[in-house]
Design a protein around this motif. Structure first.
Motif, PDB file in Angstrom:
ATOM      1  N   ILE A 183       3.695   0.985   3.018  1.00 58.55           N
ATOM      2  CA  ILE A 183       3.704  -0.120   3.971  1.00 58.55           C
ATOM      3  C   ILE A 183       3.188  -1.337   3.211  1.00 58.55           C
ATOM      4  CG2 ILE A 183       2.839  -1.040   6.152  1.00 58.55           C
ATOM      5  CD1 ILE A 183       2.322   1.794   7.080  1.00 58.55           C
ATOM      6  N   ARG A 184       3.934  -2.413   3.255  1.00 56.76           N
ATOM      7  CA  ARG A 184       3.496  -3.617   2.552  1.00 56.76           C
ATOM      8  C   ARG A 184       3.809  -4.856   3.387  1.00 56.76           C
ATOM      9  NH1 ARG A 184       7.987  -6.162   0.522  1.00 56.76           N
ATOM     10  NH2 ARG A 184       9.833  -4.861   0.177  1.00 56.76           N
ATOM     11  N   ILE A 185       3.030  -5.896   3.161  1.00 55.75           N
ATOM     12  CA  ILE A 185       3.291  -7.177   3.819  1.00 55.75           C
ATOM     13  C   ILE A 185       4.616  -7.740   3.311  1.00 55.75           C
ATOM     14  CG2 ILE A 185       2.510  -9.575   3.945  1.00 55.75           C
ATOM     15  CD1 ILE A 185      -0.335  -8.514   4.157  1.00 55.75           C
ATOM     16  N   LYS A 206      -1.842  -8.985  -4.321  1.00 57.39           N
ATOM     17  CA  LYS A 206      -0.494  -9.273  -4.819  1.00 57.39           C
ATOM     18  C   LYS A 206      -0.014 -10.677  -4.428  1.00 57.39           C
ATOM     19  CE  LYS A 206       0.928  -4.425  -4.912  1.00 57.39           C
ATOM     20  NZ  LYS A 206       1.750  -3.360  -4.269  1.00 57.39           N
ATOM     21  N   LYS A 207      -0.917 -11.473  -3.834  1.00 56.81           N
ATOM     22  CA  LYS A 207      -0.622 -12.866  -3.456  1.00 56.81           C
ATOM     23  C   LYS A 207       0.534 -12.964  -2.450  1.00 56.81           C
ATOM     24  CE  LYS A 207      -3.658 -14.039  -6.613  1.00 56.81           C
ATOM     25  NZ  LYS A 207      -5.030 -14.430  -6.229  1.00 56.81           N
ATOM     26  N   LEU A 208       0.592 -12.018  -1.524  1.00 58.34           N
ATOM     27  CA  LEU A 208       1.656 -11.997  -0.532  1.00 58.34           C
ATOM     28  C   LEU A 208       1.323 -12.826   0.705  1.00 58.34           C
ATOM     29  CD1 LEU A 208       2.616  -8.208  -0.682  1.00 58.34           C
ATOM     30  CD2 LEU A 208       3.677 -10.120  -1.898  1.00 58.34           C
ATOM     31  N   ILE A 209       0.058 -13.217   0.850  1.00 57.25           N
ATOM     32  CA  ILE A 209      -0.369 -14.065   1.968  1.00 57.25           C
ATOM     33  C   ILE A 209      -0.550 -15.467   1.398  1.00 57.25           C
ATOM     34  CG2 ILE A 209      -2.106 -14.425   3.764  1.00 57.25           C
ATOM     35  CD1 ILE A 209      -2.764 -11.382   3.437  1.00 57.25           C
ATOM     36  N   LYS A 210       0.395 -16.340   1.659  1.00 56.54           N
ATOM     37  CA  LYS A 210       0.452 -17.608   0.920  1.00 56.54           C
ATOM     38  C   LYS A 210      -0.769 -18.487   1.164  1.00 56.54           C
ATOM     39  CE  LYS A 210       3.512 -19.997   4.238  1.00 56.54           C
ATOM     40  NZ  LYS A 210       4.824 -20.666   4.395  1.00 56.54           N
ATOM     41  N   GLU A 211      -1.390 -18.368   2.338  1.00 56.33           N
ATOM     42  CA  GLU A 211      -2.590 -19.166   2.628  1.00 56.33           C
ATOM     43  C   GLU A 211      -3.777 -18.727   1.774  1.00 56.33           C
ATOM     44  OE1 GLU A 211       0.142 -19.372   6.082  1.00 56.33           O
ATOM     45  OE2 GLU A 211      -0.659 -17.717   4.885  1.00 56.33           O
ATOM     46  N   ASN A 240      -6.575  -2.742   6.951  1.00 59.85           N
ATOM     47  CA  ASN A 240      -7.302  -3.504   5.930  1.00 59.85           C
ATOM     48  C   ASN A 240      -6.836  -3.160   4.518  1.00 59.85           C
ATOM     49  OD1 ASN A 240      -8.674  -4.643   8.029  1.00 59.85           O
ATOM     50  ND2 ASN A 240     -10.713  -4.099   7.315  1.00 59.85           N
ATOM     51  N   LYS A 241      -6.389  -1.926   4.306  1.00 58.88           N
ATOM     52  CA  LYS A 241      -5.862  -1.546   2.994  1.00 58.88           C
ATOM     53  C   LYS A 241      -4.553  -2.277   2.712  1.00 58.88           C
ATOM     54  CE  LYS A 241      -7.987   3.032   3.192  1.00 58.88           C
ATOM     55  NZ  LYS A 241      -7.770   4.497   3.265  1.00 58.88           N
ATOM     56  N   ILE A 242      -3.733  -2.419   3.757  1.00 61.82           N
ATOM     57  CA  ILE A 242      -2.475  -3.151   3.599  1.00 61.82           C
ATOM     58  C   ILE A 242      -2.752  -4.623   3.286  1.00 61.82           C
ATOM     59  CG2 ILE A 242      -0.391  -3.931   4.813  1.00 61.82           C
ATOM     60  CD1 ILE A 242      -0.669  -1.305   6.504  1.00 61.82           C
ATOM     61  N   VAL A 243      -3.729  -5.198   3.996  1.00 63.09           N
ATOM     62  CA  VAL A 243      -4.068  -6.606   3.768  1.00 63.09           C
ATOM     63  C   VAL A 243      -4.690  -6.797   2.389  1.00 63.09           C
ATOM     64  CG1 VAL A 243      -5.523  -8.522   4.532  1.00 63.09           C
ATOM     65  CG2 VAL A 243      -4.271  -7.157   6.210  1.00 63.09           C
ATOM     66  N   LEU A 244      -5.573  -5.901   1.969  1.00 62.47           N
ATOM     67  CA  LEU A 244      -6.165  -6.018   0.635  1.00 62.47           C
ATOM     68  C   LEU A 244      -5.092  -5.950  -0.438  1.00 62.47           C
ATOM     69  CD1 LEU A 244      -8.659  -6.248  -1.148  1.00 62.47           C
ATOM     70  CD2 LEU A 244      -8.907  -3.754  -1.014  1.00 62.47           C
ATOM     71  N   ASP A 245      -4.146  -5.041  -0.273  1.00 62.88           N
ATOM     72  CA  ASP A 245      -3.018  -4.954  -1.199  1.00 62.88           C
ATOM     73  C   ASP A 245      -2.245  -6.276  -1.210  1.00 62.88           C
ATOM     74  OD1 ASP A 245      -1.054  -3.283  -2.844  1.00 62.88           O
ATOM     75  OD2 ASP A 245       0.239  -3.877  -1.185  1.00 62.88           O
ATOM     76  N   MET A 251       0.837  -1.187   0.000  1.00 62.49           N
ATOM     77  CA  MET A 251       0.000   0.000   0.000  1.00 62.49           C
ATOM     78  C   MET A 251       0.876   1.243   0.000  1.00 62.49           C
ATOM     79  SD  MET A 251      -2.125   1.743   3.009  1.00 62.49           S
ATOM     80  CE  MET A 251      -0.545   2.493   3.406  1.00 62.49           C
ATOM     81  N   LYS A 252       0.780   2.023  -1.048  1.00 64.39           N
ATOM     82  CA  LYS A 252       1.597   3.223  -1.159  1.00 64.39           C
ATOM     83  C   LYS A 252       0.844   4.435  -0.614  1.00 64.39           C
ATOM     84  CE  LYS A 252       4.289   1.697  -5.164  1.00 64.39           C
ATOM     85  NZ  LYS A 252       5.559   1.602  -4.435  1.00 64.39           N
ATOM     86  N   PHE A 253       1.573   5.309   0.044  1.00 63.08           N
ATOM     87  CA  PHE A 253       1.000   6.579   0.467  1.00 63.08           C
ATOM     88  C   PHE A 253       0.852   7.480  -0.755  1.00 63.08           C
ATOM     89  CE2 PHE A 253       3.215   5.097   4.352  1.00 63.08           C
ATOM     90  CZ  PHE A 253       2.125   5.051   5.209  1.00 63.08           C
ATOM     91  N   THR A 254      -0.153   8.347  -0.718  1.00 56.75           N
ATOM     92  CA  THR A 254      -0.382   9.233  -1.868  1.00 56.75           C
ATOM     93  C   THR A 254       0.706  10.294  -1.985  1.00 56.75           C
ATOM     94  OG1 THR A 254      -1.872  10.563  -0.489  1.00 56.75           O
ATOM     95  CG2 THR A 254      -2.871   8.881  -1.884  1.00 56.75           C
ATOM     96  N   SER A 255       1.385  10.598  -0.870  1.00 52.41           N
ATOM     97  CA  SER A 255       2.527  11.503  -0.904  1.00 52.41           C
ATOM     98  C   SER A 255       3.506  11.083   0.191  1.00 52.41           C
ATOM     99  CB  SER A 255       2.092  12.957  -0.698  1.00 52.41           C
ATOM    100  OG  SER A 255       1.424  13.108   0.540  1.00 52.41           O
ATOM    101  N   THR A 256       4.759  11.496   0.051  1.00 48.71           N
ATOM    102  CA  THR A 256       5.778  11.133   1.033  1.00 48.71           C
ATOM    103  C   THR A 256       5.413  11.695   2.406  1.00 48.71           C
ATOM    104  OG1 THR A 256       7.475  11.129  -0.677  1.00 48.71           O
ATOM    105  CG2 THR A 256       8.229  11.260   1.596  1.00 48.71           C
ATOM    106  N   LEU A 257       5.608  10.890   3.442  1.00 48.67           N
ATOM    107  CA  LEU A 257       5.243  11.313   4.784  1.00 48.67           C
ATOM    108  C   LEU A 257       6.192  12.390   5.314  1.00 48.67           C
ATOM    109  CD1 LEU A 257       4.400   7.867   6.450  1.00 48.67           C
ATOM    110  CD2 LEU A 257       2.891   9.410   5.189  1.00 48.67           C
ATOM    111  N   ILE A 258       5.682  13.130   6.289  1.00 53.03           N
ATOM    112  CA  ILE A 258       6.439  14.208   6.920  1.00 53.03           C
ATOM    113  C   ILE A 258       7.015  13.691   8.236  1.00 53.03           C
ATOM    114  CG2 ILE A 258       6.275  16.522   7.932  1.00 53.03           C
ATOM    115  CD1 ILE A 258       3.808  16.902   6.019  1.00 53.03           C
TER     116      ILE A 258
END
Length: 228
Positions: free
Chosen positions: A217-219, A93-98, A84-89, A1-8
């Motif tokens: 942030i990504r799994i 992207k098939k990052l949760i092998k189960e 939930n956005k991180i998990v949906l991403d 999950m990418k942020f729409t802009s770089t964090l401060i």
């Protein structure tokens, strides 16, 4: 999950009234929304490095949102609304092998009149728990406060087996570099008791850690769940 802009980047001054944090950015003080209802135990030391996002929405009273805190040299994601956005991403992207063979993903699945689960993935019910508690260098833990809602979800997940579902709990560990997870039974003994019971009943438990930086942030990988 990418942020729409770089964090401060800034430094924590204090959290107060649960949903507010004061932060020093350069030579200025800003107030940000704190999107975390937990105790955030161990994360709120003044001077901790923090990262916030900025949204220019005239309807919002606070333009800044707390996203991450650096504590004990680890980046930790504290915005529970991102989980939930991180998990949906990760699912996409098939990052949760189960769940890599899942064909259909339904977020916010209404299981019953009084219960929703975070995802229905084919016949797999998936409930996500955001993990930020780090009391030792070796273990991430959940929960950081008593969670009656969490216990209710465990019981409902166990009941779902009789209806043909395959229930999972995913402990989304937003703690950089951690390799082990456990239930904080000293904080919520009832949750730990229910965890052991429904595990025997057939509920599956997973823990995955995240990779965090000021752009996304990504799994990252599955980590071990240790029962003590």
């Amino acid at each position: 999950m990418k942020f729409t802009s770089t964090l401060i980047k800034g430094k924590l001054i204090k959290r107060y009234k649960r949903f507010f944090v004061d932060i020093k950015v350069n030579n200025s003080k800003i107030t940000a929304h704190c999107p975390n209802t937990g105790t955030m135990m161990g994360l709120l030391n003044p001077g901790n490095i923090v990262f916030v996002s900025k949204i220019n929405d005239p309807k919002r009273k606070l333009k800044f949102t707390l996203e991450m805190i650096k504590s004990n040299n680890r980046m930790i994601g504290v915005n529970t609304h991102r989980a939930n956005k991180i998990v949906l991403d990760g699912l996409n992207k098939k990052l949760i092998k189960e769940m890599k063979n899942v064909k259909e993903i339904k977020p916010e699945f209404k299981y019953s009149d009084d219960t929703r689960f975070d995802f229905l993935c084919d016949k797999n019910l998936l409930e996500v728990k955001n993990v930020t508690l780090l009391r030792s260098k070796d273990f991430a833990e959940f929960p950081d406060a008593i969670t009656t809602r969490g216990s209710k979800h465990l019981i409902k997940l166990a009941e779902s087996i009789k209806k043909g579902f395959k229930p999972f709990v995913l402990f989304l560990t937003q703690i950089e570099g951690i390799n082990k997870f456990k239930i904080a039974k000293d904080i919520d003994a009832e949750y730990y008791k229910n965890y052991l019971k429904v595990k025997k009943d057939g509920v599956k438990f997973l823990a995955y850690r995240c990779k965090l930086n000021d752009k996304e942030i990504r799994i990252e990988k599955k980590i071990d769940i240790i029962d003590e």
